[in-house]
Design a protein around this motif. Structure first.
Motif, PDB file in Angstrom:
ATOM      1  N   GLU A  61     -13.873   5.260   2.411  1.00  0.00           N
ATOM      2  CA  GLU A  61     -12.775   4.897   3.313  1.00  0.00           C
ATOM      3  C   GLU A  61     -11.686   4.118   2.573  1.00  0.00           C
ATOM      4  OE1 GLU A  61     -13.595   3.702   7.649  1.00  0.00           O
ATOM      5  OE2 GLU A  61     -13.404   1.791   6.581  1.00  0.00           O
ATOM      6  N   VAL A  62     -10.445   4.382   2.931  1.00  0.00           N
ATOM      7  CA  VAL A  62      -9.324   3.585   2.436  1.00  0.00           C
ATOM      8  C   VAL A  62      -8.931   2.624   3.562  1.00  0.00           C
ATOM      9  CG1 VAL A  62      -6.896   3.669   1.720  1.00  0.00           C
ATOM     10  CG2 VAL A  62      -8.471   5.468   0.988  1.00  0.00           C
ATOM     11  N   ARG A  63      -8.774   1.338   3.210  1.00  0.00           N
ATOM     12  CA  ARG A  63      -8.361   0.366   4.229  1.00  0.00           C
ATOM     13  C   ARG A  63      -7.068  -0.295   3.784  1.00  0.00           C
ATOM     14  NH1 ARG A  63     -14.125  -2.608   4.350  1.00  0.00           N
ATOM     15  NH2 ARG A  63     -15.339  -0.729   4.793  1.00  0.00           N
ATOM     16  N   PHE A  64      -6.123  -0.398   4.699  1.00  0.00           N
ATOM     17  CA  PHE A  64      -4.861  -1.053   4.349  1.00  0.00           C
ATOM     18  C   PHE A  64      -4.249  -1.707   5.575  1.00  0.00           C
ATOM     19  CE2 PHE A  64      -3.613   3.135   5.785  1.00  0.00           C
ATOM     20  CZ  PHE A  64      -2.410   2.957   6.427  1.00  0.00           C
ATOM     21  N   ASN A  65      -3.300  -2.599   5.288  1.00  0.00           N
ATOM     22  CA  ASN A  65      -2.591  -3.263   6.369  1.00  0.00           C
ATOM     23  C   ASN A  65      -1.237  -2.582   6.569  1.00  0.00           C
ATOM     24  OD1 ASN A  65      -2.069  -5.563   8.213  1.00  0.00           O
ATOM     25  ND2 ASN A  65      -0.448  -5.986   6.738  1.00  0.00           N
ATOM     26  N   PHE A 118      -4.953   3.088  -6.407  1.00  0.00           N
ATOM     27  CA  PHE A 118      -5.430   2.880  -5.028  1.00  0.00           C
ATOM     28  C   PHE A 118      -6.802   2.202  -4.976  1.00  0.00           C
ATOM     29  CE2 PHE A 118      -2.221   6.138  -3.947  1.00  0.00           C
ATOM     30  CZ  PHE A 118      -1.607   5.488  -2.882  1.00  0.00           C
ATOM     31  N   ALA A 119      -7.427   2.014  -6.155  1.00  0.00           N
ATOM     32  CA  ALA A 119      -8.809   1.502  -6.181  1.00  0.00           C
ATOM     33  C   ALA A 119      -9.026   0.251  -5.319  1.00  0.00           C
ATOM     34  CB  ALA A 119      -9.239   1.257  -7.632  1.00  0.00           C
ATOM     35  N   PRO A 120      -8.095  -0.719  -5.344  1.00  0.00           N
ATOM     36  CA  PRO A 120      -8.351  -1.922  -4.530  1.00  0.00           C
ATOM     37  C   PRO A 120      -8.471  -1.641  -3.032  1.00  0.00           C
ATOM     38  CG  PRO A 120      -6.487  -2.262  -6.042  1.00  0.00           C
ATOM     39  CD  PRO A 120      -6.855  -0.817  -6.121  1.00  0.00           C
ATOM     40  N   TYR A 121      -7.961  -0.507  -2.599  1.00  0.00           N
ATOM     41  CA  TYR A 121      -7.965  -0.196  -1.162  1.00  0.00           C
ATOM     42  C   TYR A 121      -9.168   0.659  -0.753  1.00  0.00           C
ATOM     43  CZ  TYR A 121      -3.082  -1.642  -1.515  1.00  0.00           C
ATOM     44  OH  TYR A 121      -1.934  -2.346  -1.739  1.00  0.00           O
ATOM     45  N   VAL A 122      -9.930   1.146  -1.760  1.00  0.00           N
ATOM     46  CA  VAL A 122     -11.011   2.088  -1.462  1.00  0.00           C
ATOM     47  C   VAL A 122     -12.327   1.329  -1.263  1.00  0.00           C
ATOM     48  CG1 VAL A 122     -12.329   4.074  -2.301  1.00  0.00           C
ATOM     49  CG2 VAL A 122      -9.872   3.935  -2.754  1.00  0.00           C
ATOM     50  N   PHE A 176       0.834  -1.211   0.000  1.00  0.00           N
ATOM     51  CA  PHE A 176       0.000   0.000   0.000  1.00  0.00           C
ATOM     52  C   PHE A 176       0.868   1.260   0.000  1.00  0.00           C
ATOM     53  CE2 PHE A 176      -1.947   3.402   2.518  1.00  0.00           C
ATOM     54  CZ  PHE A 176      -3.087   3.634   1.775  1.00  0.00           C
ATOM     55  N   MET A 177       1.941   1.216   0.794  1.00  0.00           N
ATOM     56  CA  MET A 177       2.762   2.413   1.003  1.00  0.00           C
ATOM     57  C   MET A 177       3.487   2.872  -0.261  1.00  0.00           C
ATOM     58  SD  MET A 177       2.690   3.872   3.852  1.00  0.00           S
ATOM     59  CE  MET A 177       1.439   3.589   5.076  1.00  0.00           C
ATOM     60  N   THR A 178       3.695   1.951  -1.200  1.00  0.00           N
ATOM     61  CA  THR A 178       4.433   2.331  -2.417  1.00  0.00           C
ATOM     62  C   THR A 178       3.514   2.333  -3.643  1.00  0.00           C
ATOM     63  OG1 THR A 178       5.128   0.023  -2.594  1.00  0.00           O
ATOM     64  CG2 THR A 178       6.703   1.547  -1.597  1.00  0.00           C
ATOM     65  N   THR A 179       2.208   2.285  -3.417  1.00  0.00           N
ATOM     66  CA  THR A 179       1.249   2.232  -4.532  1.00  0.00           C
ATOM     67  C   THR A 179       1.447   3.393  -5.498  1.00  0.00           C
ATOM     68  OG1 THR A 179      -0.368   1.174  -3.092  1.00  0.00           O
ATOM     69  CG2 THR A 179      -1.232   2.173  -5.096  1.00  0.00           C
ATOM     70  N   ALA A 180       1.509   4.603  -4.959  1.00  0.00           N
ATOM     71  CA  ALA A 180       1.577   5.786  -5.830  1.00  0.00           C
ATOM     72  C   ALA A 180       2.853   5.769  -6.660  1.00  0.00           C
ATOM     73  CB  ALA A 180       1.509   7.060  -4.988  1.00  0.00           C
ATOM     74  N   GLU A 181       3.973   5.468  -6.022  1.00  0.00           N
ATOM     75  CA  GLU A 181       5.233   5.544  -6.781  1.00  0.00           C
ATOM     76  C   GLU A 181       5.360   4.419  -7.806  1.00  0.00           C
ATOM     77  OE1 GLU A 181       6.239   5.558  -2.834  1.00  0.00           O
ATOM     78  OE2 GLU A 181       8.152   4.553  -3.095  1.00  0.00           O
TER      79      GLU A 181
END
Ligand code: SAM
Length: 276
Positions: free
Chosen positions: A262-266, A254-258, A159-164
């Protein structure tokens, strides 16, 4: 360059702005992490607690609330803007917690001053981790506890590196993020961090993998997940059309996390435990 100069500049500049503006959102997102640290601190008597890299003070204040007047809680940070907010929050809450501006790597602590040293994501940024953890060990009374939460690897935290990852093809000059250097993933490698702590004189070193279910508002994706961090830095140097394409591409990733709004991640982390 003086010690931790780049980090001091970063945490008194662009990063501080994001953490101060986003304090309520970030504290909501990392509330489960603060809860785990409070649980750990209250497992044994604590009278003098240091929160390293305390930022805007959430963890320091949560510990202070849990321990009440029986303990002194101090937050330490290099970021003046973040500390200013921490102090204001302590005042509003009527908390006795104290906040000091200092570099954990070099600050002249009184020897054995603390029985418990904690951190939520505040100990991965040292130029010289052995010097920093040695300094913290000297600040800790014999038999005292170190209890810190740090991120596990980038692979464990996609999740933390999704954007990059999404934006990389559009931003060829964006430097790849690294592990094992001062930064978010600076202590991701448990074997390396174990050696750092052992070389710093800590004993009883243990790494417990802990996972936190975190949430944040979907509305914060653009501002916090795309326009900050490595993508945010790279966006400073591109034209408007590229900027718009990067934001659109990263947002889609990020769609899979939305889930609704709400955004959900581990958050895959280490609970690092050691004894002075
Ligand atoms: C990711 S933020 C975490 C802030 C806070 N612990 C929280 O969870 O909200 C990292 C913090 O570490 C602080 N920091 C970085 N290097 C430091 C150093 N050498 N000494 C003290 N604080 C430091 C930064 O200023 C920043 O507030």
């Amino acid at each position: 360059m003086t010690i931790n100069e780049a980090q001091a500049r970063f945490w008194n500049g662009p990063a501080a702005e994001g953490w101060v503006k986003g304090q309520a959102m970030l504290d909501g997102m990392f509330a489960p992490v603060a809860e785990r640290i409070v649980e750990t601190v209250t497992e044994a008597p604590a009278r003098n607690v240091l929160d390293v890299g305390c930022g805007t003070g959430a963890t320091t204040l949560a510990i202070s609330r849990a321990l009440g007047d029986s303990a002194a809680c101090t937050g330490l940070d290099i970021s003046e803007p973040m500390l200013a907010l921490a102090r204001a929050r302590a005042k509003d809450a009527g908390a006795t917690a104290q906040f000091i501006r200092a570099d954990a790597q070099t600050h002249a602590f009184a020897p054995g001053q603390y029985d418990t040293i904690v951190s939520r994501f505040g100990i991965m940024f040292f130029d010289d981790p052995v010097a920093a953890f040695s300094n913290l060990r000297r600040a800790c009374a014999a038999g005292g506890r170190l209890r810190c939460i740090a991120w596990r690897s980038m692979a464990d935290n996609p999740f933390m590196t999704t954007a990059e990852r999404a934006a990389a093809p559009l931003l060829p000059d964006m430097p790849a993020r690294e592990e094992d250097v001062p930064g978010q993933f600076g202590l991701a490698d448990a074997d390396r961090t174990r050696r750092i702590l052992a070389d710093s004189g800590w004993t009883g070193i243990a790494f417990v993998p802990v996972d936190f279910a975190c949430t944040m508002p979907a509305a914060a994706i653009d501002g916090f997940l795309i326009q900050r961090g490595p993508v945010g830095a790279a966006l400073q140097d591109v034209d408007d059309a590229t900027r718009a394409r990067v934001i659109e591409t990263a947002r889609a990733a990020f769609a899979p996390y939305v889930h609704g709004d709400e955004v959900r991640f581990n958050a895959a982390c280490w609970m690092i435990r050691a004894q002075a």
